[in-house]
Design an enzyme around this catalytic site. Structure first.
Site, PDB file in Angstrom:
ATOM      1  N   GLU A 229       0.854  -1.246  -0.035  1.00 16.98           N
ATOM      2  CA  GLU A 229       0.125   0.128  -0.175  1.00 16.98           C
ATOM      3  C   GLU A 229       0.855   1.418  -0.082  1.00 16.98           C
ATOM      4  OE1 GLU A 229      -3.298  -0.087   2.603  1.00 16.98           O
ATOM      5  OE2 GLU A 229      -4.039  -2.014   1.522  1.00 16.98           O
ATOM      6  N   CYS A 263      -2.348   8.981   2.927  1.00 19.51           N
ATOM      7  CA  CYS A 263      -1.997   8.395   1.688  1.00 19.51           C
ATOM      8  C   CYS A 263      -3.064   9.077   0.523  1.00 19.51           C
ATOM      9  CB  CYS A 263      -1.862   7.083   1.607  1.00 19.51           C
ATOM     10  SG  CYS A 263      -3.437   6.382   2.461  1.00 19.51           S
TER      11      CYS A 263
HETATM   12  P1  NAD Z   1       8.482   4.548   4.442  1.00 18.15           P
HETATM   13  O1  NAD Z   1       8.897   3.675   3.006  1.00 18.15           O
HETATM   14  O2  NAD Z   1       9.975   5.390   4.392  1.00 18.15           O
HETATM   15  O3  NAD Z   1       8.734   3.397   5.728  1.00 18.15           O
HETATM   16  C1  NAD Z   1       7.722   2.387   5.854  1.00 18.15           C
HETATM   17  C2  NAD Z   1       8.117   1.417   6.705  1.00 18.15           C
HETATM   18  O4  NAD Z   1       9.394   0.566   5.598  1.00 18.15           O
HETATM   19  C3  NAD Z   1       8.838   1.678   7.923  1.00 18.15           C
HETATM   20  O5  NAD Z   1       8.329   0.850   8.868  1.00 18.15           O
HETATM   21  C4  NAD Z   1      10.377   1.604   7.684  1.00 18.15           C
HETATM   22  O6  NAD Z   1      10.989   1.317   8.637  1.00 18.15           O
HETATM   23  C5  NAD Z   1      10.383   0.489   6.681  1.00 18.15           C
HETATM   24  N1  NAD Z   1      11.491   0.448   5.826  1.00 18.15           N
HETATM   25  C6  NAD Z   1      12.374   1.319   5.406  1.00 18.15           C
HETATM   26  N2  NAD Z   1      13.401   0.668   4.688  1.00 18.15           N
HETATM   27  C7  NAD Z   1      13.153  -0.399   4.488  1.00 18.15           C
HETATM   28  C8  NAD Z   1      13.628  -1.681   3.906  1.00 18.15           C
HETATM   29  N3  NAD Z   1      14.743  -1.406   3.184  1.00 18.15           N
HETATM   30  N4  NAD Z   1      13.187  -2.802   4.100  1.00 18.15           N
HETATM   31  C9  NAD Z   1      12.255  -3.163   4.869  1.00 18.15           C
HETATM   32  N5  NAD Z   1      11.548  -2.216   5.352  1.00 18.15           N
HETATM   33  C10 NAD Z   1      11.896  -0.966   5.306  1.00 18.15           C
HETATM   34  O7  NAD Z   1       7.313   5.255   4.550  1.00 18.15           O
HETATM   35  P2  NAD Z   1       6.747   6.130   5.524  1.00 18.15           P
HETATM   36  O8  NAD Z   1       7.267   7.403   5.419  1.00 18.15           O
HETATM   37  O9  NAD Z   1       6.649   5.366   7.146  1.00 18.15           O
HETATM   38  O10 NAD Z   1       5.308   6.398   4.894  1.00 18.15           O
HETATM   39  C11 NAD Z   1       4.744   7.158   4.181  1.00 18.15           C
HETATM   40  C12 NAD Z   1       4.299   6.700   2.838  1.00 18.15           C
HETATM   41  O11 NAD Z   1       3.404   5.683   3.230  1.00 18.15           O
HETATM   42  C13 NAD Z   1       3.723   7.689   1.781  1.00 18.15           C
HETATM   43  O12 NAD Z   1       4.331   7.395   0.769  1.00 18.15           O
HETATM   44  C14 NAD Z   1       2.163   7.337   2.096  1.00 18.15           C
HETATM   45  O13 NAD Z   1       1.381   7.674   0.862  1.00 18.15           O
HETATM   46  C15 NAD Z   1       2.162   5.625   2.313  1.00 18.15           C
HETATM   47  N6  NAD Z   1       0.994   5.349   2.936  1.00 18.15           N
HETATM   48  C16 NAD Z   1       0.172   4.567   2.045  1.00 18.15           C
HETATM   49  C17 NAD Z   1      -1.181   4.236   2.572  1.00 18.15           C
HETATM   50  C18 NAD Z   1      -2.037   3.354   1.722  1.00 18.15           C
HETATM   51  O14 NAD Z   1      -2.976   2.863   2.314  1.00 18.15           O
HETATM   52  N7  NAD Z   1      -1.888   3.387   0.544  1.00 18.15           N
HETATM   53  C19 NAD Z   1      -1.437   4.615   4.039  1.00 18.15           C
HETATM   54  C20 NAD Z   1      -0.679   5.255   4.590  1.00 18.15           C
HETATM   55  C21 NAD Z   1       0.736   5.542   4.088  1.00 18.15           C
END
Ligand code: NAD
Length: 458
Positions: A229, A263
């Site tokens: 997502e 999001c």
């Molecule tokens: P992010 O991708 O920076 O981090 C998300 C998660 O991934 C965190 O827990 C982080 O520690 C982990 N992570 C980071 N690098 C990783 C790796 N190499 N391997 C595995 N895990 C790793 O995103 P964020 O800043 O936490 O969230 C914001 C984003 O989420 C925005 O783009 C937003 O649109 C999206 N979002 C989407 C929805 C949806 O339903 N489509 C809902 C909420 C947020």
């Protein structure tokens, strides 16, 4: 043991340092989850449901404290933290009401010689790597149906919502869910990456497109079930017959709610030329009325950004929009002082040459573009690599349906925006992701069907 520093985004002050997991602990928790899962799956569905009912009651008991905790670590205005928790109770109720029916064995064919049945088995051990912007919603969309359907869950909250993640684990365990069946993993991207190396049966991710792609690449060779997502660049078209004050008020809220960090936040607005100026005036007035300030105050509408790094993204989009001829109507700058503060910012005369209209913003910044009619609006709404949501404001339902049928997104909105329902599937097209959560499909997602072919007479 390494530690995770948790900072208050409103002030920059250190709140605490949490003990963090490392690759060895991730592997150990994963092995324990594997060992615990079969017994969890064998328990009657009604017993698992009972634990979730108790978990829900625990949230109700501590709602104020949980809201304050989330506000301290993410900067979400307190009224919105409360809204999220109350909304989450409704999502739990949905899952509690529907899981039994969705997972019941189905007899899909039967005659004198043959019976065909579908059994819904849990996936096994699922990993949930989560985001910080709505930690209860996006985490719970995964771990509630996953637990109810008999899976063990390795839950990696965002490093920006880790205290909330630990509170979820504490309440689940107090409700009776065994510690090995729901195991929180604390840390940053390295802990998420270590999780990908484990023997997992499904990976459910909410976060940025860049991380989602990295995860898909890592898991590709192992063919692990994957749901992503990801981000959005959600568009709305305001038709010439729309109620301008209502549309402006609704869209200002949709663009700025949770300081633009949703999001499905409204990120692009297309307005018919004949009402453009009136709409822009009403929209700027609505945004200007939002109170920016201490997120712990009841009256605050706009707080700090959760992640300091996002301030650079906003600065870059503002500079790019100005250089390419957009008109700045409000804001445009960081706010001085400690913490991650940005003024609510509105541009008109935006165009698709600008990052503001093409790349995810994820902050209190919005572009408005004038259009001459429906065809141009639909073409612009579809001119995006993302496909999460899109909306139309018009009193004419037939016209709205006809326009929204042409838009390539997982959800569409008529006279509303920035809305998620537990009863409807939540999914994205294109770079907004793979798979879905919520609705009865979002329960099935945590099961694998087993097909039974049963010959009764030989
Ligand atoms: P992010 O991708 O920076 O981090 C998300 C998660 O991934 C965190 O827990 C982080 O520690 C982990 N992570 C980071 N690098 C990783 C790796 N190499 N391997 C595995 N895990 C790793 O995103 P964020 O800043 O936490 O969230 C914001 C984003 O989420 C925005 O783009 C937003 O649109 C999206 N979002 C989407 C929805 C949806 O339903 N489509 C809902 C909420 C947020």
């Amino acid at each position: 043991m390494s530690r995770l520093a948790v900072r208050n985004p409103a002030t920059g002050a250190l709140i605490t340092e949490l003990p963090a997991d490392d690759a060895v602990e991730v592997a150990a928790k994963s092995r324990l989850a594997r060992a615990a899962q079969p017994a969890w799956a064998r328990r009657p569905e009604s017993e698992r449901r009972e634990y979730i009912v108790r978990f829900r009651a625990g949230i109700v008991d501590e709602l104020e404290a949980l809201a304050a905790l989330m506000t301290r670590e993410t900067g979400k205005p307190i009224s919105m933290s409360r809204n999220e928790l109350n909304g989450f109770l409704g999502r739990i109720d949905f899952f509690l009401a529907h899981t039994q029916a969705v997972t019941a064995v189905q007899t899909v064919f039967s005659d004198s010689g043959m019976q065909e049945q579908i059994e819904h088995l849990p996936l096994g051990v699922v990993a949930n790597i989560s985001a910080w912007n709505y930690p209860w919603f996006v985490g719970g969309n995964v771990f509630i149906p996953a637990l109810l359907t008999g899976n063990a869950v390795l839950y990696k909250p965002s490093e920006f919502a880790a205290m909330t993640g630990l509170a979820m684990a504490r309440l689940l365990h107090a409700a009776g869910v065994p510690g090995d069946v729901f195991a929180p993993l604390i840390g940053g991207g390295d802990v998420g990456a270590a999780l990908l190396d484990q023997a997992i049966d499904g990976l459910f991710f909410t976060g940025s497109h860049a991380t989602g792609v990295r995860i898909a690449q890592a898991l590709g060779p192992r063919l692990v079930k994957l749901q992503l997502e990801l981000g959005g660049k959600d568009a709305t078209y305001v038709c010439e017959d729309a109620d301008v004050p209502k549309a402006a008020g609704s869209l200002a809220d949709g663009a700025m709610y949770n300081t633009g960090q949703s999001c499905c936040a409204v990120e692009r607005i297309y307005v018919h030329a004949s009402i453009h100026d009136a709409f822009v005036k009403a929209f700027v007035a609505a945004v200007s009325a939002f109170k920016v300030g201490d997120p712990m105050l009841e009256s605050t509408c706009i707080g700090p950004l959760t992640r300091a790094a996002q301030l650079d993204v906003l600065d870059a989009q503002v500079a790019d929009a100005l250089a390419r001829g957009a008109t700045l109507l409000a804001g445009g700058h960081r706010l001085p002082g400690p913490g991650n503060w940005y003024q609510p910012t509105v541009f008109s005369n935006a165009s698709h040459t600008m990052a503001l209209m093409r790349e995810e913003t994820f902050g209190p910044l919005i572009g408005i573009q004038k259009v001459r009619g429906d065809e141009e609006a639909v073409a612009l709404m579809n001119d995006s690599r993302y496909g999460l949501t899109a909306g139309v404001f018009t009193p004419d339902e037939a016209r709205a349906r006809q326009l929204l049928a042409q838009v390539s997104t997982g959800s569409v909105y008529w006279n509303c925006c920035d809305r998620v329902s537990p009863r409807l599937p939540w999914s994205g097209r294109g770079d907004s992701g793979l798979g879905l959560t919520l609705s009865t499909y979002g329960i099935q997602a945590f099961t694998r069907p087993k097909a039974w072919h049963l010959r009764q007479a030989w």
